[in-house]
Design an enzyme around this catalytic site. Structure first.
Site, mmCIF file in Angstrom:
data_model
loop_
_atom_site.group_PDB
_atom_site.id
_atom_site.type_symbol
_atom_site.label_atom_id
_atom_site.label_comp_id
_atom_site.label_asym_id
_atom_site.label_seq_id
_atom_site.Cartn_x
_atom_site.Cartn_y
_atom_site.Cartn_z
ATOM 1 N N ARG A 116 0.820 -1.217 0.000
ATOM 2 C CA ARG A 116 0.000 0.000 0.000
ATOM 3 C C ARG A 116 0.855 1.267 0.000
ATOM 4 O O ARG A 116 0.411 2.312 -0.464
ATOM 5 C CB ARG A 116 -0.932 -0.018 1.202
ATOM 6 C CG ARG A 116 -2.153 0.871 1.029
ATOM 7 C CD ARG A 116 -3.179 0.637 2.119
ATOM 8 N NE ARG A 116 -2.593 0.752 3.434
ATOM 9 C CZ ARG A 116 -2.742 -0.136 4.426
ATOM 10 N NH1 ARG A 116 -3.470 -1.208 4.255
ATOM 11 N NH2 ARG A 116 -2.161 0.045 5.589
ATOM 12 N N TYR A 151 -15.175 22.325 -10.608
ATOM 13 C CA TYR A 151 -15.597 21.029 -11.181
ATOM 14 C C TYR A 151 -16.782 20.496 -10.353
ATOM 15 O O TYR A 151 -16.703 20.436 -9.124
ATOM 16 C CB TYR A 151 -14.390 20.098 -11.101
ATOM 17 C CG TYR A 151 -14.555 18.692 -11.575
ATOM 18 C CD1 TYR A 151 -14.851 18.410 -12.901
ATOM 19 C CD2 TYR A 151 -14.369 17.617 -10.707
ATOM 20 C CE1 TYR A 151 -14.970 17.104 -13.340
ATOM 21 C CE2 TYR A 151 -14.478 16.308 -11.134
ATOM 22 C CZ TYR A 151 -14.783 16.061 -12.467
ATOM 23 O OH TYR A 151 -14.893 14.768 -12.891
ATOM 24 N N ASP A 168 -7.081 23.289 -8.046
ATOM 25 C CA ASP A 168 -7.218 22.207 -9.016
ATOM 26 C C ASP A 168 -6.516 22.697 -10.278
ATOM 27 O O ASP A 168 -7.012 23.568 -10.982
ATOM 28 C CB ASP A 168 -8.701 21.902 -9.259
ATOM 29 C CG ASP A 168 -8.911 20.695 -10.164
ATOM 30 O OD1 ASP A 168 -8.076 20.484 -11.063
ATOM 31 O OD2 ASP A 168 -9.922 19.991 -9.989
ATOM 32 N N LYS A 207 -6.373 13.055 -16.969
ATOM 33 C CA LYS A 207 -6.473 13.911 -18.156
ATOM 34 C C LYS A 207 -5.123 13.938 -18.894
ATOM 35 O O LYS A 207 -4.759 12.979 -19.521
ATOM 36 C CB LYS A 207 -6.952 15.305 -17.735
ATOM 37 C CG LYS A 207 -8.159 15.271 -16.774
ATOM 38 C CD LYS A 207 -9.409 14.715 -17.437
ATOM 39 C CE LYS A 207 -10.523 14.365 -16.448
ATOM 40 N NZ LYS A 207 -10.985 15.426 -15.571
HETATM 41 C C1 LIG Z 1 -11.850 15.220 -14.399
HETATM 42 C C2 LIG Z 1 -11.547 16.244 -13.385
HETATM 43 C C3 LIG Z 1 -11.389 15.900 -12.047
HETATM 44 C C4 LIG Z 1 -11.605 14.496 -11.546
HETATM 45 O O1 LIG Z 1 -10.725 13.573 -12.101
HETATM 46 P P1 LIG Z 1 -11.138 12.014 -12.199
HETATM 47 O O2 LIG Z 1 -9.841 11.329 -12.419
HETATM 48 O O3 LIG Z 1 -12.090 11.913 -13.345
HETATM 49 O O4 LIG Z 1 -11.779 11.633 -10.904
HETATM 50 C C5 LIG Z 1 -11.069 16.889 -11.151
HETATM 51 N N1 LIG Z 1 -10.925 18.167 -11.551
HETATM 52 C C6 LIG Z 1 -11.072 18.537 -12.834
HETATM 53 C C7 LIG Z 1 -10.888 19.957 -13.210
HETATM 54 C C8 LIG Z 1 -11.403 17.592 -13.798
HETATM 55 O O5 LIG Z 1 -11.581 17.968 -15.060
#
Ligand SMILES: *Cc1c(COP(=O)(O)O)cnc(C)c1O
Length: 398
Positions: free
Chosen positions: A71, A125, A197, A222
């Site tokens: 872990r 988001y 973020d 992403k």
């Molecule tokens: C997609 C996204 C997330 C979440 O990511 P996941 O891997 O899909 O959980 C968080 N913040 C932003 C700005 C996003 O576009």
């Protein structure tokens, strides 16, 4: 993985760091000599100790970068975390999470406790908003949403129990750029923690820890993974918040499988060239859309009419491939259904183009979207001429 944040002797540029990141000799080499280029996939739950003395010593140290139990990771996860930390000058370390949403939740819960107040950007988001309203509120953390263009004016929203300010720049769906330095300066003067973020810009285009932000969250799903085939999140921390972040991720049992970590590391090697192509194609399409009579506005930070454009020019080193535009009339659904080269689906940052009809009014409480039907585009790595031809024929159908 922990770095020494006081060491500012590293002058390598981001593209070089992406190529060299996480390739420590003790993760790629054998004691018998020789080394492979990339750390391989180490699959592990049990770690075997030489003897009971080594077992007991392992319990005491809880050191990063030492095999302890599956872990806590293996060189496969450590190399990814290390490479992410290197991209944020001044950072103390990075914790990995099984998704971007888990990274947001891990970062916020590492900072907040019952009785605290959180300032959250209104254009966040949507699942982050839901975390605040559906999970944090019932557990005693109150949230005030603020206008993404508030800048230093956020001072007036601070309460006696305010603990943290969460930013996302540019904002989801409508791409407002926030004045991060002004908010950070205010937060520092009041002793508040800042989180951002940073999924859209990545540290390549906005190195936020160097700007004074405490916690930088990336949905690696992403651009870092970049191929729409794995989900990972990361939180990179400044020294002051690192201990709580690491503790929170560990006690909540957060772990990323080595195969997914390896895919993210593989994606990172080409991040600089992929982002440049996403950036250039998205800019070309955004400018082309501005010239079309069927389009009433283009929400892309590099377009002068886009909210916060001057701040974008001042702070960002580049733009990425995700933006929105509003139709002057007609249906966003009909437009999206007419496209041939754009997939219809959630997420973004992969090599392929995507289109979505979006409705920001669903997830706003302070600002409200007044424009026409909105379409969000993720511009992939296809030939931009094919994408423009496709968008052109779809505009003619509505
Ligand atoms: C997609 C996204 C997330 C979440 O990511 P996941 O891997 O899909 O959980 C968080 N913040 C932003 C700005 C996003 O576009």
């Amino acid at each position: 993985m922990k770095q020494d944040p006081a060491d500012d002797s590293d002058h390598r540029r981001p593209a070089t760091k992406l190529v060299q990141g996480g390739r420590r000799k003790d993760w790629t080499g054998l004691a018998s000599g020789g080394a492979i280029v990339s750390p391989p996939v180490w699959r592990a739950s049990t770690i075997l100790y030489d003897d009971t003395a080594a077992l007991k010593a392992g319990l005491k140290t809880n050191e990063d970068g030492k095999l302890f139990y599956g872990r806590r990771g293996t060189p496969t996860q450590w190399s990814l975390a290390d490479a992410l930390t290197e991209l944020e000058p001044g950072a103390a370390g990075t914790m990995l999470f099984p998704s971007g949403a888990a990274a947001v939740a891990g970062a916020l819960t590492s900072v907040l406790k019952a009785g605290d107040h959180l300032l959250m950007v209104d254009t966040v988001y949507d699942p982050t908003r839901r975390l605040c309203d559906a999970y944090l509120t019932p557990r005693g953390v109150t949230t005030t949403y603020y206008d993404p263009l508030i800048g230093a004016g956020i001072d007036s929203l601070v309460q006696a129990n305010t603990r943290a300010i969460f930013m996302e720049s540019p904002g989801s769906l409508t791409f407002e750029v926030q004045d991060v330095p002004a908010i950070v300066a205010m937060a520092k003067s009041r002793g508040l923690v800042t989180l951002i973020d940073n999924t859209w810009a990545t540290p390549l285009y906005l190195p936020v820890i160097a700007m004074g932000v405490d916690l930088s969250i990336i949905a690696c799903t992403k651009y870092i993974v970049g191929h729409s085939d794995a989900m990972i999140g990361s939180v990179t921390s400044a020294p002051a918040t690192w201990g709580d972040l690491r503790l929170t991720a560990q006690v909540l049992g957060q772990h990323v499988g080595p195969d997914d970590a390896w895919l993210a590391m593989r994606g990172m090697r080409t991040l600089d060239v992929r982002l440049a192509r996403h950036r250039d194609s998205a800019l070309e399409i955004a400018h082309w859309l501005c010239s079309r009579p069927e389009v009433s506005s283009v929400l892309h930070p590099a377009i002068p009419e886009s909210p916060g454009h001057e701040i974008f020019l001042r702070d960002f080193r580049g733009s990425s491939g995700l933006f929105s535009f509003a139709l002057a009339r007609g249906s966003a659904d009909r437009f999206v259904d007419s496209l041939h080269h754009f997939g219809i689906g959630y997420s973004w940052g992969g090599f392929e183009s995507l289109a979505l009809p979006v409705d920001p009014s669903r997830c706003r409480s302070v600002s409200s979207w007044q424009g026409g039907p909105l379409v969000r585009l993720q511009i992939g790595l296809e030939d931009v001429r094919d994408l423009i031809e496709d968008l052109g024929q779809a505009l003619r159908t509505i």
